[in-house]
Design an enzyme around this catalytic site. Structure first.
Site, PDB file in Angstrom:
ATOM      1  N   LYS A 128       0.807  -1.215   0.000  1.00 37.99           N
ATOM      2  CA  LYS A 128       0.000   0.000   0.000  1.00 37.99           C
ATOM      3  C   LYS A 128       0.842   1.266   0.000  1.00 37.99           C
ATOM      4  O   LYS A 128       1.990   1.276   0.428  1.00 37.99           O
ATOM      5  CB  LYS A 128      -0.979  -0.011   1.177  1.00 37.99           C
ATOM      6  CG  LYS A 128      -2.108  -1.022   0.928  1.00 37.99           C
ATOM      7  CD  LYS A 128      -3.173  -1.010   1.990  1.00 37.99           C
ATOM      8  CE  LYS A 128      -4.228  -2.068   1.649  1.00 37.99           C
ATOM      9  NZ  LYS A 128      -5.252  -2.175   2.699  1.00 37.99           N
ATOM     10  N   ARG A 154      -3.718  -9.810   5.820  1.00 40.25           N
ATOM     11  CA  ARG A 154      -3.925  -9.961   4.371  1.00 40.25           C
ATOM     12  C   ARG A 154      -2.673  -9.472   3.666  1.00 40.25           C
ATOM     13  O   ARG A 154      -2.264  -8.330   3.847  1.00 40.25           O
ATOM     14  CB  ARG A 154      -5.140  -9.139   3.943  1.00 40.25           C
ATOM     15  CG  ARG A 154      -5.480  -9.221   2.455  1.00 40.25           C
ATOM     16  CD  ARG A 154      -6.698  -8.348   2.136  1.00 40.25           C
ATOM     17  NE  ARG A 154      -7.099  -8.424   0.741  1.00 40.25           N
ATOM     18  CZ  ARG A 154      -6.583  -7.697  -0.236  1.00 40.25           C
ATOM     19  NH1 ARG A 154      -5.619  -6.822   0.023  1.00 40.25           N
ATOM     20  NH2 ARG A 154      -7.010  -7.836  -1.477  1.00 40.25           N
TER      21      ARG A 154
HETATM   22  C1  8Y4 Z   1      -0.827  -2.140  -4.667  1.00 38.21           C
HETATM   23  C2  8Y4 Z   1      -1.545  -3.302  -4.551  1.00 38.21           C
HETATM   24  C3  8Y4 Z   1      -1.250  -1.009  -4.018  1.00 38.21           C
HETATM   25  C4  8Y4 Z   1      -2.701  -3.335  -3.798  1.00 38.21           C
HETATM   26  C5  8Y4 Z   1      -2.423  -1.033  -3.270  1.00 38.21           C
HETATM   27  C6  8Y4 Z   1      -3.127  -2.195  -3.164  1.00 38.21           C
HETATM   28  C7  8Y4 Z   1      -7.820  -4.659   2.055  1.00 38.21           C
HETATM   29  C8  8Y4 Z   1      -8.839  -5.489   1.565  1.00 38.21           C
HETATM   30  C9  8Y4 Z   1      -7.818  -4.538  -0.077  1.00 38.21           C
HETATM   31  C10 8Y4 Z   1      -7.650  -4.545   3.465  1.00 38.21           C
HETATM   32  C11 8Y4 Z   1      -9.483  -6.092   3.677  1.00 38.21           C
HETATM   33  C12 8Y4 Z   1      -4.946  -3.168  -1.900  1.00 38.21           C
HETATM   34  C13 8Y4 Z   1      -9.721  -6.090  -0.680  1.00 38.21           C
HETATM   35  C14 8Y4 Z   1      -6.287  -2.771  -1.521  1.00 38.21           C
HETATM   36  N1  8Y4 Z   1      -7.181  -4.075   1.014  1.00 38.21           N
HETATM   37  N2  8Y4 Z   1      -9.661  -6.206   2.358  1.00 38.21           N
HETATM   38  N3  8Y4 Z   1      -8.819  -5.397   0.228  1.00 38.21           N
HETATM   39  N4  8Y4 Z   1      -8.505  -5.286   4.223  1.00 38.21           N
HETATM   40  N5  8Y4 Z   1     -10.278  -6.775   4.511  1.00 38.21           N
HETATM   41  N6  8Y4 Z   1      -4.295  -2.141  -2.459  1.00 38.21           N
HETATM   42  O1  8Y4 Z   1      -6.809  -3.816   3.986  1.00 38.21           O
HETATM   43  O2  8Y4 Z   1      -4.517  -4.278  -1.756  1.00 38.21           O
HETATM   44  S1  8Y4 Z   1      -7.455  -4.088  -1.710  1.00 38.21           S
END
Ligand code: 8Y4
Length: 278
Positions: free
Chosen positions: A204, A238
């Site tokens: 993130k 996660r």
């Molecule tokens: C690069 C790759 C940059 C991924 C940002 C991201 C969470 C989640 C996500 C979380 C729960 C992500 C679906 C965001 N984050 N579900 N989901 N908790 N429960 N961003 O923190 O990975 S997606």
């Protein structure tokens, strides 16, 4: 919880299909590396991302779940806010709903109550398309925990069993860096709600903002955040980086167990800390 993104195959020349073999191999390798849960998502939740239709989500995630559910002992989680996708995913073999909208979509509370599966209620401020446009809080820990308390109550009133509820403060979802850091440091207040807490940091932008690292180079900071969260009582992490996260959390667990054993190849790490899924 290992992340399995099933957004369209970038090698498919603009086509809209997911490479089933690649997705399955990745799920198996995360399970092999110690993931107790595989989170399958067909809707990109990144900042700025546009919503994905029900049909497109179904087309992406259902074949993947049907294929991996019988092949791994890990619980399959469906990352969606859409009750139609929740129902189809559980019918295909999913055993957990991960909803960044905390079951706020019409019919989502009822779907989870009927399906009798556990669900993650996550905090988000605003919508993915706009949530990072200068969010403000006066007391981020208090506001997030108040929101989660309200959603826990709504879920209970909808008939979802209390033991089926998990919560997540939603790192990066409508929070600036200072808010994410305050939430991580104050995570014990979220844990004090008495429900298993899930956290996600991997890749993130909060990690990039702190370290200057590009998205694929943020694993060490993500692992450090995971350790800090588990030290404060988080039950599930996660992550895109299952092996290093499991390795780090094995150490946390060994120290917590009282450093009694010589070698600590802990079999129980395959269960989220202090929490059995299913
Ligand atoms: C690069 C790759 C940059 C991924 C940002 C991201 C969470 C989640 C996500 C979380 C729960 C992500 C679906 C965001 N984050 N579900 N989901 N908790 N429960 N961003 O923190 O990975 S997606």
């Amino acid at each position: 919880m290992g992340v399995l993104n099933v957004t369209p195959d970038s090698f498919s020349d603009g086509g809209c299909f997911v490479d089933l073999d690649l997705a399955c191999d990745h799920a198996l390798s995360m399970a092999q590396a110690g993931a107790a849960i595989i989170d399958v998502g067909g809707e990109s939740s990144r900042p700025g991302a546009a919503p994905v239709s029900t049909d497109a989500q179904l087309e992406r995630v259902i074949p993947v779940i049907e294929r991996i559910a019988p092949a791994v002992t890990a619980v399959i989680s469906i990352d969606t806010a859409d009750p139609i996708v929740m129902r189809a995913a559980v019918a295909a073999g999913a055993g957990l709903v991960n909803d960044i909208r905390a079951l706020s979509a019409p019919g989502a509370l009822a779907a989870v109550a009927e399906l009798k599966v556990p669900a993650v209620l996550m905090h988000m401020r605003g919508e993915p398309e706009t949530m990072q446009q200068n969010p403000e809080y006066t007391d981020v820990v208090g506001e997030v925990s108040g929101f989660l308390r309200a959603r826990l109550r709504a879920a209970a009133e909808a008939g979802i069993a209390p033991e089926h509820l998990l919560i997540d403060p939603g790192f990066g979802f409508g929070k600036r860096l200072e808010h994410n850091l305050q939430l991580l440091d104050g995570l014990s207040s979220i844990v004090a709600l008495g429900v298993p807490v899930l956290v996600g940091f991997s890749r993130k932008s909060m990690l990039g903002a702190l370290t200057g690292a590009e998205v694929t180079e943020r694993m060490p900071a993500g692992v450090a955040a995971a350790v800090m969260a588990v030290e404060r009582g988080a039950a599930i992490v996660r992550t895109h980086d299952v092996a290093p996260t499991v390795q780090a959390l094995t150490l946390v667990q060994a120290v917590r167990a009282g450093s009694k054993v010589e070698s600590n190849r802990c079999a129980s790490i395959s269960e989220p800390m202090g929490f059995a899924v299913g």
